[in-house]
Design a protein around this motif. Structure first.
Motif, PDB file in Angstrom:
ATOM      1  N   ALA A  87     -41.815 -42.514-125.257  1.00 49.04           N
ATOM      2  CA  ALA A  87     -41.156 -41.282-125.704  1.00 49.04           C
ATOM      3  C   ALA A  87     -41.971 -40.063-125.299  1.00 49.04           C
ATOM      4  CB  ALA A  87     -40.962 -41.311-127.213  1.00 49.04           C
ATOM      5  N   LEU A  88     -41.296 -38.987-124.920  1.00 50.71           N
ATOM      6  CA  LEU A  88     -41.982 -37.790-124.440  1.00 50.71           C
ATOM      7  C   LEU A  88     -42.816 -37.136-125.532  1.00 50.71           C
ATOM      8  CD1 LEU A  88     -39.243 -36.116-122.202  1.00 50.71           C
ATOM      9  CD2 LEU A  88     -41.005 -37.766-121.574  1.00 50.71           C
ATOM     10  N   ASP A  89     -42.391 -37.283-126.803  1.00 51.81           N
ATOM     11  CA  ASP A  89     -43.127 -36.616-127.871  1.00 51.81           C
ATOM     12  C   ASP A  89     -44.422 -37.334-128.232  1.00 51.81           C
ATOM     13  OD1 ASP A  89     -42.049 -38.818-129.110  1.00 51.81           O
ATOM     14  OD2 ASP A  89     -40.909 -37.708-130.618  1.00 51.81           O
ATOM     15  N   THR A  90     -44.749 -38.413-127.516  1.00 53.26           N
ATOM     16  CA  THR A  90     -46.021 -39.116-127.748  1.00 53.26           C
ATOM     17  C   THR A  90     -47.058 -38.781-126.679  1.00 53.26           C
ATOM     18  OG1 THR A  90     -45.387 -41.074-126.449  1.00 53.26           O
ATOM     19  CG2 THR A  90     -44.761 -41.044-128.782  1.00 53.26           C
ATOM     20  N   LEU A  91     -46.699 -37.945-125.695  1.00 52.27           N
ATOM     21  CA  LEU A  91     -47.618 -37.623-124.605  1.00 52.27           C
ATOM     22  C   LEU A  91     -48.511 -36.454-124.971  1.00 52.27           C
ATOM     23  CD1 LEU A  91     -45.210 -37.878-121.527  1.00 52.27           C
ATOM     24  CD2 LEU A  91     -46.633 -39.659-122.536  1.00 52.27           C
ATOM     25  N   SER A  92     -49.724 -36.444-124.433  1.00 54.50           N
ATOM     26  CA  SER A  92     -50.644 -35.335-124.645  1.00 54.50           C
ATOM     27  C   SER A  92     -50.229 -34.152-123.778  1.00 54.50           C
ATOM     28  CB  SER A  92     -52.067 -35.753-124.287  1.00 54.50           C
ATOM     29  OG  SER A  92     -52.172 -35.965-122.888  1.00 54.50           O
ATOM     30  N   GLY A  93     -50.868 -33.000-124.011  1.00 56.35           N
ATOM     31  CA  GLY A  93     -50.561 -31.817-123.219  1.00 56.35           C
ATOM     32  C   GLY A  93     -50.840 -32.025-121.748  1.00 56.35           C
ATOM     33  N   GLY A  94     -51.985 -32.663-121.444  1.00 55.28           N
ATOM     34  CA  GLY A  94     -52.328 -32.928-120.053  1.00 55.28           C
ATOM     35  C   GLY A  94     -51.354 -33.888-119.396  1.00 55.28           C
ATOM     36  N   GLU A  95     -50.904 -34.903-120.145  1.00 53.10           N
ATOM     37  CA  GLU A  95     -49.931 -35.846-119.602  1.00 53.10           C
ATOM     38  C   GLU A  95     -48.590 -35.170-119.354  1.00 53.10           C
ATOM     39  OE1 GLU A  95     -51.477 -40.095-121.482  1.00 53.10           O
ATOM     40  OE2 GLU A  95     -50.237 -38.768-122.708  1.00 53.10           O
ATOM     41  N   LEU A  96     -48.195 -34.272-120.244  1.00 50.27           N
ATOM     42  CA  LEU A  96     -46.931 -33.558-120.065  1.00 50.27           C
ATOM     43  C   LEU A  96     -46.960 -32.710-118.795  1.00 50.27           C
ATOM     44  CD1 LEU A  96     -46.119 -32.415-123.711  1.00 50.27           C
ATOM     45  CD2 LEU A  96     -44.793 -33.999-122.319  1.00 50.27           C
ATOM     46  N   ASP A 136     -51.449 -24.234-115.205  1.00 42.28           N
ATOM     47  CA  ASP A 136     -52.244 -23.675-116.295  1.00 42.28           C
ATOM     48  C   ASP A 136     -53.162 -24.755-116.851  1.00 42.28           C
ATOM     49  OD1 ASP A 136     -53.311 -22.157-118.281  1.00 42.28           O
ATOM     50  OD2 ASP A 136     -51.442 -21.759-119.331  1.00 42.28           O
ATOM     51  N   GLU A 137     -54.437 -24.669-116.517  1.00 43.70           N
ATOM     52  CA  GLU A 137     -55.460 -25.630-116.934  1.00 43.70           C
ATOM     53  C   GLU A 137     -55.057 -27.070-116.614  1.00 43.70           C
ATOM     54  OE1 GLU A 137     -57.109 -25.013-120.792  1.00 43.70           O
ATOM     55  OE2 GLU A 137     -56.895 -22.847-120.686  1.00 43.70           O
ATOM     56  N   PRO A 138     -54.881 -27.372-115.320  1.00 41.13           N
ATOM     57  CA  PRO A 138     -54.406 -28.709-114.938  1.00 41.13           C
ATOM     58  C   PRO A 138     -55.366 -29.844-115.259  1.00 41.13           C
ATOM     59  CG  PRO A 138     -55.123 -27.476-113.004  1.00 41.13           C
ATOM     60  CD  PRO A 138     -55.109 -26.509-114.154  1.00 41.13           C
ATOM     61  N   THR A 139     -56.653 -29.556-115.482  1.00 47.42           N
ATOM     62  CA  THR A 139     -57.601 -30.642-115.779  1.00 47.42           C
ATOM     63  C   THR A 139     -57.715 -30.929-117.273  1.00 47.42           C
ATOM     64  OG1 THR A 139     -59.565 -29.222-115.986  1.00 47.42           O
ATOM     65  CG2 THR A 139     -58.973 -29.955-113.771  1.00 47.42           C
ATOM     66  N   SER A 140     -56.945 -30.226-118.088  1.00 45.51           N
ATOM     67  CA  SER A 140     -57.036 -30.415-119.539  1.00 45.51           C
ATOM     68  C   SER A 140     -56.763 -31.873-119.903  1.00 45.51           C
ATOM     69  CB  SER A 140     -56.021 -29.505-120.245  1.00 45.51           C
ATOM     70  OG  SER A 140     -56.033 -29.718-121.632  1.00 45.51           O
ATOM     71  N   GLY A 141     -57.691 -32.471-120.639  1.00 45.19           N
ATOM     72  CA  GLY A 141     -57.530 -33.854-121.080  1.00 45.19           C
ATOM     73  C   GLY A 141     -57.829 -34.891-120.016  1.00 45.19           C
ATOM     74  N   ILE A 159     -51.818 -22.116-107.329  1.00 48.23           N
ATOM     75  CA  ILE A 159     -52.703 -21.272-108.128  1.00 48.23           C
ATOM     76  C   ILE A 159     -53.006 -22.016-109.419  1.00 48.23           C
ATOM     77  CG2 ILE A 159     -52.970 -19.024-109.248  1.00 48.23           C
ATOM     78  CD1 ILE A 159     -50.596 -18.102-107.394  1.00 48.23           C
ATOM     79  N   ALA A 160     -54.267 -22.204-109.725  1.00 45.93           N
ATOM     80  CA  ALA A 160     -54.668 -22.913-110.940  1.00 45.93           C
ATOM     81  C   ALA A 160     -55.536 -22.014-111.811  1.00 45.93           C
ATOM     82  CB  ALA A 160     -55.425 -24.195-110.593  1.00 45.93           C
ATOM     83  N   ILE A 161     -55.193 -21.928-113.092  1.00 46.66           N
ATOM     84  CA  ILE A 161     -56.031 -21.244-114.081  1.00 46.66           C
ATOM     85  C   ILE A 161     -56.925 -22.328-114.672  1.00 46.66           C
ATOM     86  CG2 ILE A 161     -56.043 -19.896-116.209  1.00 46.66           C
ATOM     87  CD1 ILE A 161     -53.135 -19.072-115.481  1.00 46.66           C
ATOM     88  N   GLU A 162     -58.211 -22.253-114.408  1.00 49.26           N
ATOM     89  CA  GLU A 162     -59.042 -23.428-114.670  1.00 49.26           C
ATOM     90  C   GLU A 162     -60.482 -23.064-115.032  1.00 49.26           C
ATOM     91  OE1 GLU A 162     -59.972 -26.633-115.725  1.00 49.26           O
ATOM     92  OE2 GLU A 162     -58.006 -26.827-114.787  1.00 49.26           O
ATOM     93  N   HIS A 163     -61.124 -23.969-115.831  1.00 45.36           N
ATOM     94  CA  HIS A 163     -62.527 -23.811-116.226  1.00 45.36           C
ATOM     95  C   HIS A 163     -63.423 -24.904-115.659  1.00 45.36           C
ATOM     96  CE1 HIS A 163     -61.551 -20.664-119.065  1.00 45.36           C
ATOM     97  NE2 HIS A 163     -60.721 -21.437-119.702  1.00 45.36           N
ATOM     98  N   ASN A 164     -62.838 -26.021-115.248  1.00 46.58           N
ATOM     99  CA  ASN A 164     -63.651 -27.152-114.820  1.00 46.58           C
ATOM    100  C   ASN A 164     -64.419 -26.807-113.553  1.00 46.58           C
ATOM    101  OD1 ASN A 164     -63.774 -29.821-112.994  1.00 46.58           O
ATOM    102  ND2 ASN A 164     -63.997 -30.369-115.144  1.00 46.58           N
ATOM    103  N   LEU A 165     -65.727 -26.973-113.583  1.00 47.60           N
ATOM    104  CA  LEU A 165     -66.574 -26.536-112.473  1.00 47.60           C
ATOM    105  C   LEU A 165     -66.400 -27.393-111.222  1.00 47.60           C
ATOM    106  CD1 LEU A 165     -69.757 -25.742-114.565  1.00 47.60           C
ATOM    107  CD2 LEU A 165     -68.190 -24.088-113.541  1.00 47.60           C
ATOM    108  N   ARG A 166     -66.181 -28.683-111.401  1.00 43.21           N
ATOM    109  CA  ARG A 166     -65.923 -29.546-110.242  1.00 43.21           C
ATOM    110  C   ARG A 166     -64.669 -29.071-109.512  1.00 43.21           C
ATOM    111  NH1 ARG A 166     -67.216 -35.018-109.260  1.00 43.21           N
ATOM    112  NH2 ARG A 166     -67.919 -35.287-111.410  1.00 43.21           N
ATOM    113  N   PHE A 167     -63.648 -28.730-110.281  1.00 45.76           N
ATOM    114  CA  PHE A 167     -62.378 -28.268-109.718  1.00 45.76           C
ATOM    115  C   PHE A 167     -62.553 -26.914-109.023  1.00 45.76           C
ATOM    116  CE2 PHE A 167     -58.171 -26.496-109.595  1.00 45.76           C
ATOM    117  CZ  PHE A 167     -57.305 -27.573-109.511  1.00 45.76           C
ATOM    118  N   ILE A 168     -63.271 -25.994-109.690  1.00 44.94           N
ATOM    119  CA  ILE A 168     -63.491 -24.665-109.110  1.00 44.94           C
ATOM    120  C   ILE A 168     -64.227 -24.771-107.782  1.00 44.94           C
ATOM    121  CG2 ILE A 168     -64.637 -22.425-109.455  1.00 44.94           C
ATOM    122  CD1 ILE A 168     -64.251 -22.863-112.486  1.00 44.94           C
TER     123      ILE A 168
END
Length: 533
Positions: free
Chosen positions: A410-419, A439-444, A469-478
């Motif tokens: 079910a979709l309502d069981t997925l995390s934000g990153g999975e969604l 928007d923060e694609p590496t979240s989770g 375009i990615a809004i991101e904080h992860n240093l590996r990704f940046i």
């Protein structure tokens, strides 16, 4: 008509539900109260002032400005209240929320801001010997913001509490006294404890996490932009003032900066208002509890028709929303009991055992499986079993790293990153838009998953000519970006400026922004420097 107004207001307008919001927006408008001018308190309250300011004025200040104002008040009678208030304000500033105002509605806070607010509240507690469990507290936070968060966690421990942190961030893992690593894979391939011990032992363990943390990656050296630029012309919204920027076409651009620095405003209120682009964020997908991965990807109907053709039954028999629904639970899989004076109690349906289907639907099989058994397959298993029907959709799930999910989940069981990754999978299947904002694609995501995500985005740019375009904080990704736009220098009124535009290496060489300093520390000192600061 006058008699109906109160009833309409109570029944429709004052309800928090979104059910009628679309219709209401067409016949109503929201305006600032002309009496209090948005202060929300009456005239008597507004008339009471300290140092020329009433309580509404103080609530409208940023927390940092309020701290300065409170420092000017000296009153023995209010000293106890003042000291308690100052301690709480210090905690908010410690977690990087000094730019917020006390009047700010909690519903308007980002996930990272809400998380930090809860953490600051924990530090204000006088309790000890308490077990705190934090679920991904680093979400939405820049490495600069994590400095205060780490102080909070250490403070809780030093007060005699136990803090359990569920997170992927290398900085938070590094400060742990004891680490439990789960794996070795995801979904059915995981669920086991593969390591327990300290940080140094984890680096030497050879687990997926240990290997990822031992190798922070490298900084890319992209070629100069050769396809022109999108321009962002003069953005004035929230804390962003007169901001301009440019984004190279057919390249990966990462927008960085501390939390609250104006990254999302620059892109959402600036770039997306001026250019055609599609946004992939982590907001829940609007769907009912009966929706699953197959329905969202648009392949459940073809699968039902395939079952119908193979068995000679009607396609509706293979839908738990139609003829195939279990007659006891009506296709819900659970039975809810409404017991007077007690909360509702849900139990697995004894008739269908949670499958949602009737006996007739469960007895019909194609390639040895019932439709309910198919829904329990992982994307990888479904690909092998029903490639001709589900192949493109399952391949898209594999490309975004979701092949471990059951296709009937079910979709309502997925995390934000999975969604967010599921939305990207749908785009991969249906057709990619020329310009995407993530928007923060590496979240989770685990650091190893981030490597997979970077490879996917790189292939989309190379093979389909996308602009991402990615809004991101992860240093590996940046470090893997072609172009970086760094916002700041601080949050709220202290931010909102474009500090840097260019390649990651050029940003690191400047070393004059929080992002640049964090990148130099990460790539230069965690391991033998991939790029010397």
């Amino acid at each position: 008509m006058r008699d109906w107004c109160p009833r309409i207001t109570k029944t429709f307008i004052n309800q928090n539900a979104d059910k009628y919001q679309h219709e209401l927006k067409q016949v109503t408008r929201i305006a600032q109260c002309p009496d209090c001018q948005g202060a929300r308190v009456n005239a008597k309250v507004r008339s009471v002032k300290i140092g020329g300011l009433n309580i509404a004025d103080c609530s409208a200040m940023s927390v940092a400005d309020l701290q300065d104002w409170l420092g000017k008040i000296h009153d023995d009678q209010a000293d106890t209240i003042l000291q308690d208030l100052k301690r709480k304000i210090v905690n908010l500033i410690t977690v990087g929320l000094g730019y917020l105002s006390l009047e700010r509605g909690t519903s308007t806070l980002s996930g990272g801001e809400g998380q930090r607010l809860k953490i600051a509240n924990c530090l204000s507690s006088p309790l000890n010997d308490v077990l705190y469990i934090f679920d991904e507290p680093s979400v939405g936070l820049h490495p600069h913001d994590l400095t205060g968060i780490k102080k909070i966690f250490k403070g809780l421990r030093n007060k005699g509490n136990t803090a359990v942190i569920v997170d992927h961030d290398p900085e938070l893992i590094a400060i742990a006294d004891h680490i439990v690593d789960m794996g070795p894979g995801a979904g059915r391939e995981g669920g086991r404890i593969v390591f327990e011990g300290d940080y140094q032992s984890l680096l030497e363990s050879g687990t997926t996490t240990g290997r990822a943390l031992s190798d922070p990656g490298v900084v890319s050296e992209p070629a100069a932009p050769s396809h022109g630029f999108y321009t962002i012309d003069k953005v004035n919204a929230h804390n962003v003032r007169e901001a301009r920027a440019k984004i190279p076409r057919h390249m990966l651009t990462v927008v960085t900066g501390v939390a609250g620095s104006g990254k999302s405003t620059l892109i959402r209120e600036g770039f997306m208002a001026q250019h055609d682009a599609i946004l992939l964020d982590q907001k829940p997908i609007k769907a009912s509890g009966r929706s699953n991965l197959l329905t969202y990807l648009g392949v459940f109907d073809p699968l039902r028709k395939t079952f119908a053709k193979a068995t000679g039954e009607s396609p509706s028999l293979f839908s738990f929303n139609a003829a195939g629904a279990c007659p006891v639970c009506k296709g819900k899989g659970v039975v809810t009991l409404d017991i007077a004076y007690m909360g509702d109690t849900s139990t697995v349906c004894e008739s269908c055992h949670g499958t949602r289907y009737s006996t007739q639907a469960l007895s019909a099989r194609y390639r040895g499986l019932s439709i309910a058994q198919v829904l329990k397959l992982t994307a990888d298993e479904a690909m092998r079993q029903y490639r001709e029907v589900l192949g493109p959709a399952m391949q898209a799930l594999e490309d975004v790293g979701l092949s471990y999910l059951s296709v009937g989940q079910a979709l309502d069981t997925l995390s934000g990153g999975e969604l967010q990754r599921l939305k990207l999978a749908k785009l991969l299947k249906d057709g990619i838009h020329e310009t995407m904002v993530l928007d923060e694609p590496t979240s989770g995501l685990h650091e190893s998953n981030i490597l997979q995500q970077i490879a996917l985005l790189r292939s989309l740019i190379a093979n389909k000519g996308l602009t991402i375009i990615a809004i991101e904080h992860n240093l590996r990704f940046i470090g893997q970006a072609d172009w970086v736009i760094d916002m700041g220098p601080g949050a709220g009124s202290a931010g909102g400026k474009v500090l840097f535009e260019g390649a990651p290496l050029a940003l690191m060489r400047r070393n004059d922004t929080p992002t640049a300093r964090a990148m130099n520390a990460y790539f230069g000192f965690i391991k033998d420097a991939a790029v010397q600061p």
